[in-house]
Design a protein around this motif. Structure first.
Motif, PDB file in Angstrom:
ATOM      1  N   GLN A  98       0.885  -1.276   0.117  1.00 25.73           N
ATOM      2  CA  GLN A  98      -0.040  -0.014  -0.056  1.00 25.73           C
ATOM      3  C   GLN A  98       0.830   1.232  -0.021  1.00 25.73           C
ATOM      4  OE1 GLN A  98      -2.558   1.012   3.458  1.00 25.73           O
ATOM      5  NE2 GLN A  98      -4.246   1.363   1.951  1.00 25.73           N
ATOM      6  N   TRP A  99       1.337   1.828  -1.391  1.00 30.76           N
ATOM      7  CA  TRP A  99       2.291   2.830  -1.313  1.00 30.76           C
ATOM      8  C   TRP A  99       1.527   4.130  -0.763  1.00 30.76           C
ATOM      9  CZ3 TRP A  99       6.725   1.196  -2.324  1.00 30.76           C
ATOM     10  CH2 TRP A  99       6.979   0.005  -3.055  1.00 30.76           C
ATOM     11  N   MET A 100       0.150   4.270  -0.626  1.00 29.20           N
ATOM     12  CA  MET A 100      -0.405   5.577  -0.043  1.00 29.20           C
ATOM     13  C   MET A 100      -1.557   5.422   0.546  1.00 29.20           C
ATOM     14  SD  MET A 100      -1.503   7.316  -3.782  1.00 29.20           S
ATOM     15  CE  MET A 100      -0.182   6.860  -4.858  1.00 29.20           C
ATOM     16  N   PRO A 101      -2.259   6.113   1.555  1.00 34.94           N
ATOM     17  CA  PRO A 101      -3.452   5.667   1.939  1.00 34.94           C
ATOM     18  C   PRO A 101      -4.603   5.774   0.865  1.00 34.94           C
ATOM     19  CG  PRO A 101      -2.165   7.301   3.239  1.00 34.94           C
ATOM     20  CD  PRO A 101      -1.418   7.203   2.004  1.00 34.94           C
ATOM     21  N   GLY A 102      -5.543   4.878   1.013  1.00 35.76           N
ATOM     22  CA  GLY A 102      -6.607   4.981  -0.057  1.00 35.76           C
ATOM     23  C   GLY A 102      -6.365   3.862  -1.115  1.00 35.76           C
ATOM     24  N   LEU A 103      -5.233   3.387  -1.307  1.00 36.72           N
ATOM     25  CA  LEU A 103      -4.947   2.526  -2.152  1.00 36.72           C
ATOM     26  C   LEU A 103      -5.091   0.777  -1.666  1.00 36.72           C
ATOM     27  CD1 LEU A 103      -3.564   2.129  -5.234  1.00 36.72           C
ATOM     28  CD2 LEU A 103      -1.279   1.788  -3.670  1.00 36.72           C
ATOM     29  N   GLU A 104      -6.138   0.400  -2.245  1.00 36.61           N
ATOM     30  CA  GLU A 104      -6.485  -0.960  -2.048  1.00 36.61           C
ATOM     31  C   GLU A 104      -5.693  -1.973  -2.927  1.00 36.61           C
ATOM     32  OE1 GLU A 104     -10.561  -1.764  -2.678  1.00 36.61           O
ATOM     33  OE2 GLU A 104     -11.251   0.268  -2.178  1.00 36.61           O
ATOM     34  N   VAL A 105      -4.993  -2.719  -1.977  1.00 37.51           N
ATOM     35  CA  VAL A 105      -3.999  -3.944  -2.320  1.00 37.51           C
ATOM     36  C   VAL A 105      -4.778  -5.170  -1.900  1.00 37.51           C
ATOM     37  CG1 VAL A 105      -2.257  -2.381  -2.250  1.00 37.51           C
ATOM     38  CG2 VAL A 105      -2.877  -3.780  -0.185  1.00 37.51           C
TER      39      VAL A 105
END
Ligand SMILES: [Zn+2]
Length: 130
Positions: free
Chosen positions: A71-78
């Protein structure tokens, strides 16, 4: 935090806004028909500067891919699948984009484009071809 929105300018407007009408657009040489991606002011095949954006079919195949689990940034779903998709119109006409509705694609798998609206931009992604 919201995911980033591409900055739209005169050079990339056709690409980022084509999804509003369901079109994946690339610049194309009007002299020889070669598609250019990334964009260029001059055709690398015939050196013409007669370049204009044109829609492609949106059909392609998975050239290669990776599964991102970070998860490279908040809000990025993995996790998600990030692929190099080669468009049907021309060998080497490739776009890096997400592939959804698929846990792990296969090389050569047929995919169709779809778009996610984000600000004024429409982000292309792909799904397995129906
Ligand atoms: Zn050309």
């Amino acid at each position: 935090m919201a995911l980033p929105i591409p900055q739209i300018n005169d050079e990339n407007r056709a690409f980022w806004t084509g999804g509003a009408v369901g079109e994946l657009r690339f610049e194309r040489c009007q002299a020889c028909g070669y598609y250019l991606h990334p964009p260029s002011p001059r055709c690398p095949k015939c050196w013409s500067d007669g370049i204009a954006a044109e829609a492609v079919s949106g059909r392609g195949t998975v050239y290669t891919y990776t599964i991102n689990r970070q998860q490279w940034m908040p809000g990025l779903e993995v996790p998600f699948v990030l692929a190099v998709v080669e468009l049907a119109e021309q060998p080497g006409l490739q776009l890096i984009a997400r592939v959804v509705d698929c846990e792990a694609p296969t090389i050569g798998m047929a995919v169709d484009v779809a778009f996610e609206a984000r600000g004024e931009a429409f982000i292309p992604y792909f799904r397995p071809a129906s």
